[in-house]
Structure formats: C-alpha cells, structure tokens
Scaffold this motif. Structure first.
Motif, PDB file in Angstrom:
ATOM      1  N   ASN A 220       0.511  -1.213  -0.256  1.00 38.72           N
ATOM      2  CA  ASN A 220       0.072  -0.260   0.357  1.00 38.72           C
ATOM      3  C   ASN A 220       0.955   1.216  -0.497  1.00 38.72           C
ATOM      4  O   ASN A 220       0.879   2.014  -0.885  1.00 38.72           O
ATOM      5  N   ASP A 221       1.680   0.805   0.933  1.00 43.44           N
ATOM      6  CA  ASP A 221       2.730   2.379   0.465  1.00 43.44           C
ATOM      7  C   ASP A 221       3.835   3.083  -0.335  1.00 43.44           C
ATOM      8  O   ASP A 221       4.087   3.487  -1.032  1.00 43.44           O
ATOM      9  N   GLU A 222       3.843   1.765  -0.919  1.00 46.48           N
ATOM     10  CA  GLU A 222       4.949   1.398  -2.396  1.00 46.48           C
ATOM     11  C   GLU A 222       4.131   2.319  -3.474  1.00 46.48           C
ATOM     12  O   GLU A 222       4.146   3.465  -3.934  1.00 46.48           O
ATOM     13  N   LEU A 223       2.610   1.975  -3.109  1.00 44.02           N
ATOM     14  CA  LEU A 223       1.298   2.496  -4.231  1.00 44.02           C
ATOM     15  C   LEU A 223       1.286   3.478  -4.011  1.00 44.02           C
ATOM     16  O   LEU A 223       1.549   4.513  -5.029  1.00 44.02           O
ATOM     17  N   ARG A 224       0.984   4.403  -2.702  1.00 44.59           N
ATOM     18  CA  ARG A 224       1.155   5.378  -2.372  1.00 44.59           C
ATOM     19  C   ARG A 224       1.902   6.378  -3.057  1.00 44.59           C
ATOM     20  O   ARG A 224       1.936   7.809  -2.941  1.00 44.59           O
ATOM     21  N   GLN A 225       3.196   5.706  -2.291  1.00 44.04           N
ATOM     22  CA  GLN A 225       4.498   6.805  -3.270  1.00 44.04           C
ATOM     23  C   GLN A 225       3.928   6.784  -4.799  1.00 44.04           C
ATOM     24  O   GLN A 225       4.420   8.160  -4.665  1.00 44.04           O
ATOM     25  N   LYS A 226       3.983   5.923  -4.872  1.00 42.56           N
ATOM     26  CA  LYS A 226       3.829   6.223  -6.899  1.00 42.56           C
ATOM     27  C   LYS A 226       3.459   6.721  -7.125  1.00 42.56           C
ATOM     28  O   LYS A 226       3.506   8.014  -8.130  1.00 42.56           O
ATOM     29  N   PHE A 227       1.863   7.575  -5.972  1.00 43.87           N
ATOM     30  CA  PHE A 227       1.152   8.414  -7.038  1.00 43.87           C
ATOM     31  C   PHE A 227       1.486   9.229  -6.410  1.00 43.87           C
ATOM     32  O   PHE A 227       1.433  10.230  -7.697  1.00 43.87           O
ATOM     33  N   VAL A 228       1.773   9.218  -5.242  1.00 46.07           N
ATOM     34  CA  VAL A 228       2.545  11.347  -5.322  1.00 46.07           C
ATOM     35  C   VAL A 228       3.475  11.946  -6.211  1.00 46.07           C
ATOM     36  O   VAL A 228       3.372  12.107  -6.838  1.00 46.07           O
ATOM     37  N   ASP A 229       4.320  10.541  -6.442  1.00 44.49           N
ATOM     38  CA  ASP A 229       5.761  11.158  -7.466  1.00 44.49           C
ATOM     39  C   ASP A 229       4.905  11.718  -8.474  1.00 44.49           C
ATOM     40  O   ASP A 229       6.004  12.583  -9.584  1.00 44.49           O
ATOM     41  N   MET A 230       4.273  10.577  -8.579  1.00 46.82           N
ATOM     42  CA  MET A 230       3.489  10.728 -10.908  1.00 46.82           C
ATOM     43  C   MET A 230       2.363  12.196 -10.747  1.00 46.82           C
ATOM     44  O   MET A 230       2.426  12.692 -11.424  1.00 46.82           O
ATOM     45  N   THR A 231       2.183  12.225  -9.367  1.00 45.38           N
ATOM     46  CA  THR A 231       1.057  13.238  -9.417  1.00 45.38           C
ATOM     47  C   THR A 231       1.360  15.546  -9.506  1.00 45.38           C
ATOM     48  O   THR A 231       0.622  16.000  -9.949  1.00 45.38           O
ATOM     49  N   VAL A 232       2.599  15.161  -8.570  1.00 48.21           N
ATOM     50  CA  VAL A 232       3.126  16.384  -8.216  1.00 48.21           C
ATOM     51  C   VAL A 232       3.137  16.947  -9.149  1.00 48.21           C
ATOM     52  O   VAL A 232       3.143  18.567  -8.966  1.00 48.21           O
ATOM     53  N   PRO A 233       4.118  16.888 -10.091  1.00 48.74           N
ATOM     54  CA  PRO A 233       4.794  17.400 -11.733  1.00 48.74           C
ATOM     55  C   PRO A 233       3.551  17.579 -12.408  1.00 48.74           C
ATOM     56  O   PRO A 233       2.800  18.995 -12.261  1.00 48.74           O
ATOM     57  N   GLN A 234       2.531  16.649 -11.821  1.00 45.68           N
ATOM     58  CA  GLN A 234       1.178  17.155 -12.775  1.00 45.68           C
ATOM     59  C   GLN A 234       0.311  18.458 -12.070  1.00 45.68           C
ATOM     60  O   GLN A 234      -0.146  19.073 -12.982  1.00 45.68           O
ATOM     61  N   ALA A 235      -0.240  18.428 -11.053  1.00 45.99           N
ATOM     62  CA  ALA A 235      -0.386  19.452  -9.983  1.00 45.99           C
ATOM     63  C   ALA A 235       0.424  21.047 -10.756  1.00 45.99           C
ATOM     64  O   ALA A 235      -0.141  21.928 -10.921  1.00 45.99           O
ATOM     65  N   GLY A 236       1.664  20.964 -11.018  1.00 47.84           N
ATOM     66  CA  GLY A 236       2.639  21.840 -11.381  1.00 47.84           C
ATOM     67  C   GLY A 236       1.774  22.167 -12.811  1.00 47.84           C
ATOM     68  O   GLY A 236       1.583  23.983 -12.778  1.00 47.84           O
ATOM     69  N   VAL A 237       1.836  21.396 -13.351  1.00 51.32           N
ATOM     70  CA  VAL A 237       1.256  21.639 -14.914  1.00 51.32           C
ATOM     71  C   VAL A 237       0.085  22.659 -15.072  1.00 51.32           C
ATOM     72  O   VAL A 237      -0.031  23.312 -15.793  1.00 51.32           O
ATOM     73  N   GLY A 239      -1.401  24.103 -12.893  1.00 48.19           N
ATOM     74  CA  GLY A 239      -0.811  25.496 -11.713  1.00 48.19           C
ATOM     75  C   GLY A 239      -1.807  25.108 -10.719  1.00 48.19           C
ATOM     76  O   GLY A 239      -1.638  26.561 -10.153  1.00 48.19           O
ATOM     77  N   LEU A 240      -1.924  24.561  -9.908  1.00 50.82           N
ATOM     78  CA  LEU A 240      -2.972  23.904  -8.928  1.00 50.82           C
ATOM     79  C   LEU A 240      -2.118  24.185  -7.904  1.00 50.82           C
ATOM     80  O   LEU A 240      -0.866  23.063  -8.165  1.00 50.82           O
ATOM     81  N   THR A 241      -2.422  23.830  -6.507  1.00 46.52           N
ATOM     82  CA  THR A 241      -1.516  23.429  -5.519  1.00 46.52           C
ATOM     83  C   THR A 241      -2.099  21.959  -4.964  1.00 46.52           C
ATOM     84  O   THR A 241      -3.478  22.097  -5.105  1.00 46.52           O
ATOM     85  N   LEU A 242      -0.784  21.647  -4.455  1.00 46.49           N
ATOM     86  CA  LEU A 242      -1.902  20.336  -3.282  1.00 46.49           C
ATOM     87  C   LEU A 242      -1.880  20.675  -1.964  1.00 46.49           C
ATOM     88  O   LEU A 242      -0.943  20.908  -1.547  1.00 46.49           O
ATOM     89  N   PRO A 243      -3.017  20.866  -1.459  1.00 46.70           N
ATOM     90  CA  PRO A 243      -2.999  21.255  -0.445  1.00 46.70           C
ATOM     91  C   PRO A 243      -2.608  20.183   1.004  1.00 46.70           C
ATOM     92  O   PRO A 243      -2.938  19.248   2.252  1.00 46.70           O
ATOM     93  N   ASP A 244      -1.163  19.896   1.127  1.00 47.58           N
ATOM     94  CA  ASP A 244      -0.549  19.637   1.899  1.00 47.58           C
ATOM     95  C   ASP A 244       0.671  20.549   2.259  1.00 47.58           C
ATOM     96  O   ASP A 244       1.382  20.620   1.415  1.00 47.58           O
ATOM     97  N   PRO A 245       1.084  21.396   3.675  1.00 46.95           N
ATOM     98  CA  PRO A 245       2.331  22.219   3.919  1.00 46.95           C
ATOM     99  C   PRO A 245       3.221  21.288   3.567  1.00 46.95           C
ATOM    100  O   PRO A 245       4.674  22.461   3.492  1.00 46.95           O
ATOM    101  N   GLU A 246       3.369  19.723   3.648  1.00 46.99           N
ATOM    102  CA  GLU A 246       4.372  19.687   4.279  1.00 46.99           C
ATOM    103  C   GLU A 246       5.253  18.750   2.967  1.00 46.99           C
ATOM    104  O   GLU A 246       6.212  17.891   2.896  1.00 46.99           O
ATOM    105  N   LEU A 247       4.274  18.485   2.294  1.00 51.56           N
ATOM    106  CA  LEU A 247       4.993  18.245   0.482  1.00 51.56           C
ATOM    107  C   LEU A 247       5.911  18.946   0.342  1.00 51.56           C
ATOM    108  O   LEU A 247       5.997  20.214  -0.233  1.00 51.56           O
ATOM    109  N   ARG A 248       7.058  17.925  -0.423  1.00 52.30           N
ATOM    110  CA  ARG A 248       8.196  18.531  -0.495  1.00 52.30           C
ATOM    111  C   ARG A 248       9.165  17.945  -1.496  1.00 52.30           C
ATOM    112  O   ARG A 248       8.986  16.261  -0.815  1.00 52.30           O
TER     113      ARG A 248
END
Ligand SMILES: [Fe+2]
Ligand SMILES: [Fe+2]
Length: 314
Positions: A220-237, A239-248
């Motif tokens: 579960n955790d491996e898949l979740r990490q994969k999803f976050v890694d895939m999605t963060v750059p797409q949010a950048g494209v 031009g929207l932010t993801l609601p997590d101040p810890e995201l880096r």
C-alpha cells in the motif's frame, strides 16, 4: 493427493504463471480473490453515482457525451469484474446481495459528494489516477481471469485520467472563478485519493499473504508513494496546489515527502459514516429493485426461445 495439488499450485506461483479456473487452488486463495474482485466490481458500479450526478449539468454537449461514455465504461468494468468473480464459483446475484446488505464493501472514495463540475475533473485526474496506480500491477495478478480483465480496464482508466486532467486544465486557465472551482475540488479530493491505497503497511495484515500469492505486487505504501511522485509534477502543469504544507521533494530518497494522512477519517468512512454512504447504498438498492423487471423479462424471453427450439427439434 492434496499435498501434490498444493505443490503444483506453489510451482505455478513460483514460476509466475497464471492460475486458471480449472486449476486447483487453496481455499483461502479463492476466498481472498472473491472478496477482492467483488469489492472491486462493487466500486466500479457505485463509482458511477458521483459522476452520474453531473451528466445532466455538464457544461457543454461535448462534455456531456464524454462523461456519459466514462460512466458507461465504469459499468462495463463492473461487468468484466463480476464475470471474473464468477469463474471462482460465486454467483453475481449473490455478490450484489452482499453489497446491498453491507456485508461487502466498495471503495470509500465514492462516499464523498461531487458538489461542483470541477469535481468531475478532480475525480478523473486523482481518483482514476490512483485507481490506475493500483491496477496496473494487477494486470500481472496470478489469477488469469482477473489479470486479463485488468488489462482492458487499465486501457480505459488511463483515458479517464487524461479527460479529468483536461477538465481541470481548462478550468485552471479560465476565469478566476473557474480556477477557484478547480483548486477547491483538488483541495477536497487530494487526501481521500491518498487513502484509496488502504491503511499503512504496518496496519495491513493481509498484504503479505496477497503478495506471496502474487495477487498484490506492491505494498500500500509503495503504491501511495508512486502515486504522489506521479501526481505532484502534474499539479505543477495544472498550476494548482496540493493541500499539504509538508509536501516537498526529498533529494535523498528521490521521492516526494508528504504529510500525515488522517486515518481517523478513513476508518469513519469505511465504517459507513462518510458524507454519502447512506445515499450511495440506498440509490444502488433502488436501482436494483426498479431494474429487476429487465432481468426477469430477458430470462422469460430466453426461456420462451429455448422452449420453441425444443418444439422444433421434437
Ligand atoms: Fe473503472
Ligand atoms: Fe475510471
């Protein structure tokens, strides 16, 4: 005898071959698959509701046609999966009964409401995106009929994900109000999407057995990490932010670090206390009861045809 069968089964799993309906399989393997495939099938058909809610209000004819096709795809996914479950010796009617009587579950994500058009975009982008991350490895699942159903489903899911992304991109580049809708939808769907991968590995006791059987390929955790890694750059494209101040991005691990998930909310929704649990189930049962005549008519027609053929043969 039984030891031989078990050895044969283990050898097939070790060789990464597929188990087919004709093969002997341990009872626990069969039960795990029935539960997982049924839950997956239920999720597909319950998942039609939050988006179906927007078919009559889609902002253009083109959007309406696309959304109708998408919702119809989800019905089709349900059909492939109920079909796959039936190869394990259960009946579809029995599985629907278990859903309706709350003995089997569906993905909790569908217990959240769709309050604006942008939610349709957020569902496509995030929910279908998370579903793909989960489901691509299932194309290599050790049980043949499930793996083959997943190959077809994943092709359609990746299209769903792109249409959701495109809806959000359009809104994000629109008026400030449209952009606001897109951001609000992403704010509401982000955390529930992360919950779709299930509890943390430490609290997921059945995962190890599913991995040993080749049903599950990543935790579960491996898949979740994969999803976050895939999605963060797409949010950048977008031009929207993801609601997590810890995201880096963490240079050391090469992955995105994200904040703590609210598991209390997750377990509340699983237990039936999400915003739409009651509504979704009530609607499903009503649709089933009101549509029962279709099945009865089809069965009566088939029986009539069969008896006519019987007469002709005689
Ligand atoms: Fe689907
Ligand atoms: Fe989908």
């Amino acid at each position: 005898m039984s030891a031989d069968l078990q050895t044969q089964f283990d050898a097939l799993i070790d060789a990464d071959e597929r188990i087919e309906p004709r093969d002997w399989m341990p009872d626990a393997y069969r039960k795990t698959l029935i539960r997982q495939i049924a839950q997956h099938a239920h999720s597909e058909i319950i998942g039609m509701q939050p988006e179906g809610n927007w078919i009559t209000r889609a902002p253009s004819l083109k959007r309406k046609a696309i959304l109708m096709a998408k919702v119809q795809d989800e019905a089709g996914h349900g059909l492939y999966l109920y079909g796959a479950a039936e190869t394990l010796g259960v009946d579809r009617a029995e599985l629907l009964d278990l859903l309706h009587t709350r003995k089997q579950k569906y993905s909790s994500i569908f217990n959240y409401p769709t309050i604006s058009w942008a939610d349709v975009g957020a569902i496509g982008w995030l929910v279908d995106g998370a579903a793909i991350t989960n489901q691509v490895p299932l194309c290599r699942c050790s049980y043949g009929p499930y793996a083959r159903a997943m190959i077809r489903i994943c092709k359609e899911e990746s299209f769903h994900q792109r249409q959701g992304f495109e809806i959000l991109l359009t809104l994000s580049n629109g008026t400030p109000a449209q952009r606001g809708l897109a951001q609000d939808a992403v704010n509401r769907w982000w955390w529930p999407s992360l919950m779709m991968f299930g509890p943390p590995d430490a609290d997921s006791p059945n995962s190890a057995q599913s991995m040993a059987w080749g049903i599950k390929r990543f935790s579960n955790d491996e898949l979740r990490q994969k999803f976050v890694d895939m999605t963060v750059p797409q949010a950048g494209v977008l031009g929207l932010t993801l609601p997590d101040p810890e995201l880096r991005f963490d240079e050391e691990t090469g992955h995105h670090h994200f904040g703590e998930i609210d598991w209390t909310e997750f377990y509340q929704v699983v237990k039936g206390n999400g915003p739409c649990n009651e509504q979704r189930l009530r609607h499903r049962v009503r649709a089933h009861e009101e549509g029962a005549w279709v099945g009865e008519a089809a069965a009566a027609y088939a029986a009539k045809q069969a008896s006519r053929e019987g007469v002709a043969v005689a």
